[in-house]
Design an enzyme around this catalytic site. Structure first.
Site, PDB file in Angstrom:
ATOM      1  N   GLU A 221       0.863  -1.182   0.000  1.00 55.67           N
ATOM      2  CA  GLU A 221       0.000   0.000   0.000  1.00 55.67           C
ATOM      3  C   GLU A 221       0.902   1.236   0.000  1.00 55.67           C
ATOM      4  O   GLU A 221       1.819   1.345   0.794  1.00 55.67           O
ATOM      5  CB  GLU A 221      -0.910  -0.023   1.241  1.00 55.67           C
TER       6      GLU A 221
ATOM      7  N   ALA B 250       3.571   0.132  -5.580  1.00 56.17           N
ATOM      8  CA  ALA B 250       3.470  -1.254  -6.040  1.00 56.17           C
ATOM      9  C   ALA B 250       4.452  -1.555  -7.173  1.00 56.17           C
ATOM     10  O   ALA B 250       4.993  -2.654  -7.268  1.00 56.17           O
ATOM     11  CB  ALA B 250       2.046  -1.553  -6.498  1.00 56.17           C
TER      12      ALA B 250
ATOM     13  N   ASP C 270      -5.374  -4.427  -6.932  1.00 54.01           N
ATOM     14  CA  ASP C 270      -6.585  -3.670  -6.561  1.00 54.01           C
ATOM     15  C   ASP C 270      -6.164  -2.262  -6.165  1.00 54.01           C
ATOM     16  O   ASP C 270      -6.386  -1.817  -5.047  1.00 54.01           O
ATOM     17  CB  ASP C 270      -7.305  -4.387  -5.404  1.00 54.01           C
TER      18      ASP C 270
END
Lengths: 296, 199
Positions: free
Chosen positions: A117, A145, A165
């Protein structure tokens, strides 16, 4: 790409039946405004407040049942388990309210789960409001990421299941949409490892994005929904088929039911044929105006 | 005509420097991501390089200032863009493998890739002030208008690059175009002197 519109419509249509969401917590992070709202039976995370309306719900948690997946898209993400039913190592790119990692941990308590995150404030809010607990085999990495995956390529790390996601409707991290990035993701998958991506189902971006995934993975199962979300299930190996996913339902459905997952409903959204422009230009590190295409 | 040419040069310089700054984020993202650190690194290096460029431009203007020399500076600016086209990938890979922290990784990469071109483009404005100032009474007005042209060029450079260029072309194609524009400015400035001498 969260089913906000539906919620808004419902709340407008049934003003007496449902309490309007109440903001119970706000936090300004390096990247966004984070809001926690409370409706009668759930807490929700959203990322922005504009002129009184709450935009883009990221994640919701029912007060009475923390493990239940509230959004249809998050249930559809569990389609990846149909072809990778016993993952030992999982990578989740994008935390949100932490509902997906929580379900994966509940299902596979002995598996390693890495969550990446970018925003430390999101991790704090997930812990404070959404019953998210890192620790043990569930590790949270506060990092971009792309950088995490690229380092994993260098270190030779591999995962059985990768869940991407990291997108919401407001601004797309374009460097997570390119052919080069997807090739990096593919190379951190074990042979026959599975990628599930929660992405976009409309706009000019749909064509380019679909063509890019198809180019890197040779094809994918397309779970396309009408609410703006689309779930891609791809594999490091021969592309999965809808039939292969369906074959996994019988074994898995009983264990997933308590999280609210109904695989029959999830797979009803599967599109049997490619429905994008095959000749759409691929998104690359050199050319990726994803945010502009999104508006078209 | 002479002033118009100087303004064109200054406008192109201002345009290019900010266009490259926008692209810098794109160039670094595949290795260092899109976190706030990466933009922090890019902006720090561009501001620092510009400040030193201004200093250097002022000093250079003390010795035999001429449009031809400004043209030569543009050619050097154009040349400094070339490594971005060929050396950026391998260098970022090198940094990436050695520095884990995204802050210092992107800071080192943006220094190596963007410090020199930005510094060179910083030379342009103060040097151009020297070429245009005729009278100390109007020097402030001249400098003010010149900064107006340069910064308006920068604004347009950011806008066109972020809204349109990245949609129309690949990143390296835009960089190549900027390099060619800078080189064309250099040639124009040098040719101007040639034309004057021939007349």
């Amino acid at each position: 790409v969260r089913p906000l519109a539906l919620l808004l419509v419902l709340s407008l249509a049934l003003p007496a039946a449902a309490d309007s969401p109440r903001i119970v917590f706000t936090k300004r992070s390096l990247y966004r405004n984070i809001l926690v709202t409370e409706e009668d039976d759930r807490f929700c995370l959203s990322f922005r407040l504009r002129s009184g309306a709450i935009n883009a719900l990221q994640s919701c948690m029912e007060k009475a049942d923390h493990d239940r997946l509230v959004f249809e898209y998050s249930r559809a993400v569990m389609a990846g388990l149909l072809i990778t039913p016993r993952p030992e190592r999982m990578l989740v790119l994008g935390l949100g309210g932490g509902s997906i990692p929580r379900v994966l941990r509940a299902l596979h308590p002995k598996a390693d789960i890495d969550v990446v995150e970018i925003d430390p404030a999101v991790v704090q809010v997930a812990e404070q409001w959404f019953d998210f607990r890192a620790g043990g085999k569930l590790r949270v990495h506060v990092k971009d990421a792309r950088q995490f995956v690229k380092q994993a390529v260098v270190f030779g790390q591999r995962w059985d299941l990768v869940i991407l996601d990291a997108f919401n409707g407001d601004y797309i991290p374009e460097h997570l949409m390119t052919r080069e990035f997807l090739a990096e993701v593919r190379s951190v998958l074990v042979p026959d490892g599975t990628l599930v991506a929660n992405t976009f189902s409309s706009s000019a971006l749909y064509d380019s994005e679909s063509a890019t995934y198809a180019a890197v993975f040779g094809g994918f199962v397309n779970l396309k929904r009408d609410d703006g979300n689309r779930i891609i299930v791809a594999r490091n190996g021969a592309p999965p088929t809808i039939a292969q996913l369906q074959a996994g339902v019988a074994g898995l459905q009983p264990r997933l039911a308590r999280f609210g997952v109904d695989y029959a409903a999830v797979l009803a959204d599967a599109r049997p044929k490619p429905d994008w422009k095959a000749k759409a230009r691929l998104l690359t590190d050199e050319w990726n105006p994803a945010n502009v295409l999104r508006g078209r | 005509m002479y002033s118009a040419l100087v303004f064109l040069l200054v406008f192109t310089g201002g345009f290019s420097v900010m266009s490259i700054e926008v692209l810098a984020g794109r160039v670094l993202a595949p290795y260092f991501g899109g976190s706030v650190y990466v933009w922090g690194s890019v902006i720090t290096i561009f501001m620092l390089a510009l400040s030193i460029g201004y200093l250097l431009g002022g000093r250079l203007s003390l010795r035999a200032p001429s449009l031809a020399r400004l043209g030569a500076i543009f050619l050097v600016c154009a040349a400094s863009v070339v490594p971005l086209l060929f050396a950026a990938e391998p260098f970022m890979e090198w940094v990436f493998l050695r520095i884990d922290d995204p802050r210092y990784g992107s800071l080192l990469a943006s220094t190596a890739l963007f410090f020199l071109p930005t510094l060179l483009m910083g030379i342009i404005s103060p040097y151009a002030v020297r070429l245009l100032v005729r009278d100390p009474h109007t020097s402030g007005e001249t400098a003010g208008f010149l900064y107006f042209v340069s910064t308006a060029g920068s604004a347009l450079g950011v806008l066109l690059t972020s809204f349109y260029f990245v949609l129309w072309w690949e990143v390296s194609q835009v960089l190549l175009g900027l390099g060619l524009a800078l080189a064309a400015c250099g040639v124009l400035a040098l040719a101007w002197r040639g034309a004057r001498e021939a007349a």
